[in-house]
Design a protein around this motif. Structure first.
Motif, mmCIF file in Angstrom:
data_model
loop_
_atom_site.group_PDB
_atom_site.id
_atom_site.type_symbol
_atom_site.label_atom_id
_atom_site.label_comp_id
_atom_site.label_asym_id
_atom_site.label_seq_id
_atom_site.Cartn_x
_atom_site.Cartn_y
_atom_site.Cartn_z
ATOM 1 N N ARG A 163 0.826 -1.190 0.000
ATOM 2 C CA ARG A 163 0.000 0.000 0.000
ATOM 3 C C ARG A 163 0.862 1.242 0.000
ATOM 4 N N ASN A 164 0.228 2.409 0.055
ATOM 5 C CA ASN A 164 0.948 3.667 -0.143
ATOM 6 C C ASN A 164 0.793 4.611 1.040
ATOM 7 N N ILE A 165 1.752 5.533 1.117
ATOM 8 C CA ILE A 165 1.734 6.610 2.089
ATOM 9 C C ILE A 165 2.204 7.858 1.356
ATOM 10 N N TRP A 166 1.731 9.021 1.797
ATOM 11 C CA TRP A 166 2.072 10.266 1.133
ATOM 12 C C TRP A 166 2.753 11.209 2.108
ATOM 13 N N ASP A 167 3.793 11.876 1.611
ATOM 14 C CA ASP A 167 4.458 12.958 2.335
ATOM 15 C C ASP A 167 3.832 14.247 1.819
ATOM 16 N N LEU A 168 3.022 14.894 2.677
ATOM 17 C CA LEU A 168 2.309 16.092 2.235
ATOM 18 C C LEU A 168 3.236 17.262 1.957
ATOM 19 N N GLU A 169 4.349 17.356 2.680
ATOM 20 C CA GLU A 169 5.266 18.477 2.464
ATOM 21 C C GLU A 169 5.997 18.350 1.132
ATOM 22 N N LYS A 170 6.468 17.137 0.822
ATOM 23 C CA LYS A 170 7.192 16.928 -0.433
ATOM 24 C C LYS A 170 6.268 16.574 -1.587
ATOM 25 N N LYS A 171 4.974 16.369 -1.267
ATOM 26 C CA LYS A 171 3.992 15.935 -2.260
ATOM 27 C C LYS A 171 4.468 14.665 -2.963
ATOM 28 N N GLU A 172 4.895 13.704 -2.140
ATOM 29 C CA GLU A 172 5.507 12.485 -2.660
ATOM 30 C C GLU A 172 4.736 11.246 -2.188
ATOM 31 N N LYS A 173 4.505 10.327 -3.118
ATOM 32 C CA LYS A 173 3.858 9.053 -2.833
ATOM 33 C C LYS A 173 4.946 7.995 -2.687
ATOM 34 N N MET A 174 4.849 7.196 -1.626
ATOM 35 C CA MET A 174 5.852 6.162 -1.352
ATOM 36 C C MET A 174 5.160 4.863 -0.964
ATOM 37 N N THR A 175 5.942 3.795 -0.947
ATOM 38 C CA THR A 175 5.435 2.527 -0.444
ATOM 39 C C THR A 175 5.329 2.625 1.076
ATOM 40 N N PHE A 176 4.186 2.210 1.612
ATOM 41 C CA PHE A 176 3.922 2.305 3.048
ATOM 42 C C PHE A 176 4.865 1.405 3.845
ATOM 43 N N THR A 177 5.426 1.970 4.907
ATOM 44 C CA THR A 177 6.123 1.190 5.933
ATOM 45 C C THR A 177 5.724 1.800 7.277
ATOM 46 N N GLU A 178 5.775 0.994 8.333
ATOM 47 C CA GLU A 178 5.482 1.508 9.678
ATOM 48 C C GLU A 178 6.459 2.625 10.036
ATOM 49 N N GLU A 179 7.717 2.462 9.649
ATOM 50 C CA GLU A 179 8.738 3.470 9.954
ATOM 51 C C GLU A 179 8.363 4.819 9.331
ATOM 52 N N LEU A 180 7.966 4.812 8.051
ATOM 53 C CA LEU A 180 7.546 6.056 7.404
ATOM 54 C C LEU A 180 6.298 6.632 8.046
ATOM 55 N N TYR A 181 5.375 5.765 8.431
ATOM 56 C CA TYR A 181 4.127 6.215 9.040
ATOM 57 C C TYR A 181 4.406 7.082 10.265
ATOM 58 N N PHE A 182 5.292 6.627 11.115
ATOM 59 C CA PHE A 182 5.597 7.397 12.319
ATOM 60 C C PHE A 182 6.557 8.559 12.037
ATOM 61 N N LYS A 183 7.461 8.369 11.084
ATOM 62 C CA LYS A 183 8.399 9.435 10.729
ATOM 63 C C LYS A 183 7.674 10.639 10.123
ATOM 64 N N LEU A 184 6.648 10.398 9.302
ATOM 65 C CA LEU A 184 5.903 11.468 8.642
ATOM 66 C C LEU A 184 4.799 12.068 9.498
ATOM 67 N N SER A 185 4.563 11.525 10.668
ATOM 68 C CA SER A 185 3.565 12.085 11.577
ATOM 69 C C SER A 185 4.059 13.425 12.088
ATOM 70 N N ARG A 186 3.142 14.392 12.148
ATOM 71 C CA ARG A 186 3.540 15.753 12.547
ATOM 72 C C ARG A 186 2.790 16.190 13.794
ATOM 73 N N ASP A 187 3.497 16.840 14.715
ATOM 74 C CA ASP A 187 2.885 17.390 15.919
ATOM 75 C C ASP A 187 2.238 18.719 15.564
ATOM 76 N N MET A 188 0.917 18.756 15.600
ATOM 77 C CA MET A 188 0.180 19.955 15.196
ATOM 78 C C MET A 188 -0.044 20.916 16.364
ATOM 79 N N LYS A 189 0.337 20.504 17.586
ATOM 80 C CA LYS A 189 0.140 21.380 18.740
ATOM 81 C C LYS A 189 1.432 22.078 19.154
ATOM 82 N N ALA A 190 2.513 21.786 18.446
ATOM 83 C CA ALA A 190 3.809 22.381 18.815
ATOM 84 C C ALA A 190 3.931 23.809 18.330
#
Length: 191
Positions: free
Chosen positions: A164-191
């Motif tokens: 399956r796929n995951i997207w990096d919204l900042e780079k506008k890039e589609k990649m193959t989903f990995t758990e590592e990317l899922y957590f790496k691309l998560s952003r803290d919106m309250k910071a």
């Protein structure tokens, strides 16, 4: 199940206690039938209708994702969303039934058009609720609350062995989903 739907649990059934092995077996058996996803919706709705029985029947949740069961027919996770984190857009390539039983979450939906990810909607959920995403759905999720939200996720298939796929919204890039990317691309919106 061809579109998103939301079902609000209405009754608490305290006579039946949540038992994970029976729940897993019922979900797997349901998915052998053509109306299987609808039956899974009912099973998840029943499971979250008694939060005390559900939490007593689940392992202690100390991670954001706790795998409860995985086989060719069904994958079940207990999910604990961290407050303030926006988890990146991703797809599942299978229907998923989400039973939110504690807290709140916001789902953002997208379509992929011409290689671009376009926002199509936003849905705010508060526990208890059951939310269904169809097979082609692309979504991101965020917990807007101050405490962890908790949900039961039932994927109608073998999630680990589905490319399956995951997207990096900042780079506008589609990649193959990995758990590592899922957590790496998560952003803290309250910071």
């Amino acid at each position: 199940m061809t579109q998103e739907s939301s079902i609000q649990p209405t009754a608490t059934n305290t006579r039946n206690r949540f038992k994970l092995p029976e729940f897993v077996a019922a979900c797997a058996q349901a998915l052998d039938r053509s109306d299987g996803a609808d039956t899974v919706i009912r099973l998840v709705t029943e499971a979250i209708s008694d939060v005390e029985a559900l939490t007593d029947g689940l392992p202690e949740l100390t991670e954001d994702e706790t795998l409860l069961h995985m086989c060719e027919k069904v994958t079940i996770f207990a999910i604990r969303l961290t407050p303030g984190l926006l988890y990146p857009p991703h797809n599942h390539f299978m229907p998923v039934v989400i039973g939110l039983y504690d807290g709140s979450e916001t789902n953002f939906t997208y379509d992929e058009v011409g290689g671009m990810l376009l926002s199509t909607g936003k849905r705010e959920l508060a526990a208890p609720s059951v939310h269904c995403l169809p097979r082609p759905a692309i979504h991101a999720v965020m917990n807007d609350g101050d405490d962890y939200s908790r949900a039961l996720h039932v994927y109608c298939g073998d999630l680990a062995n589905t490319k399956r796929n995951i997207w990096d919204l900042e780079k506008k890039e589609k990649m193959t989903f990995t758990e590592e990317l899922y957590f790496k691309l998560s952003r803290d919106m309250k910071a």
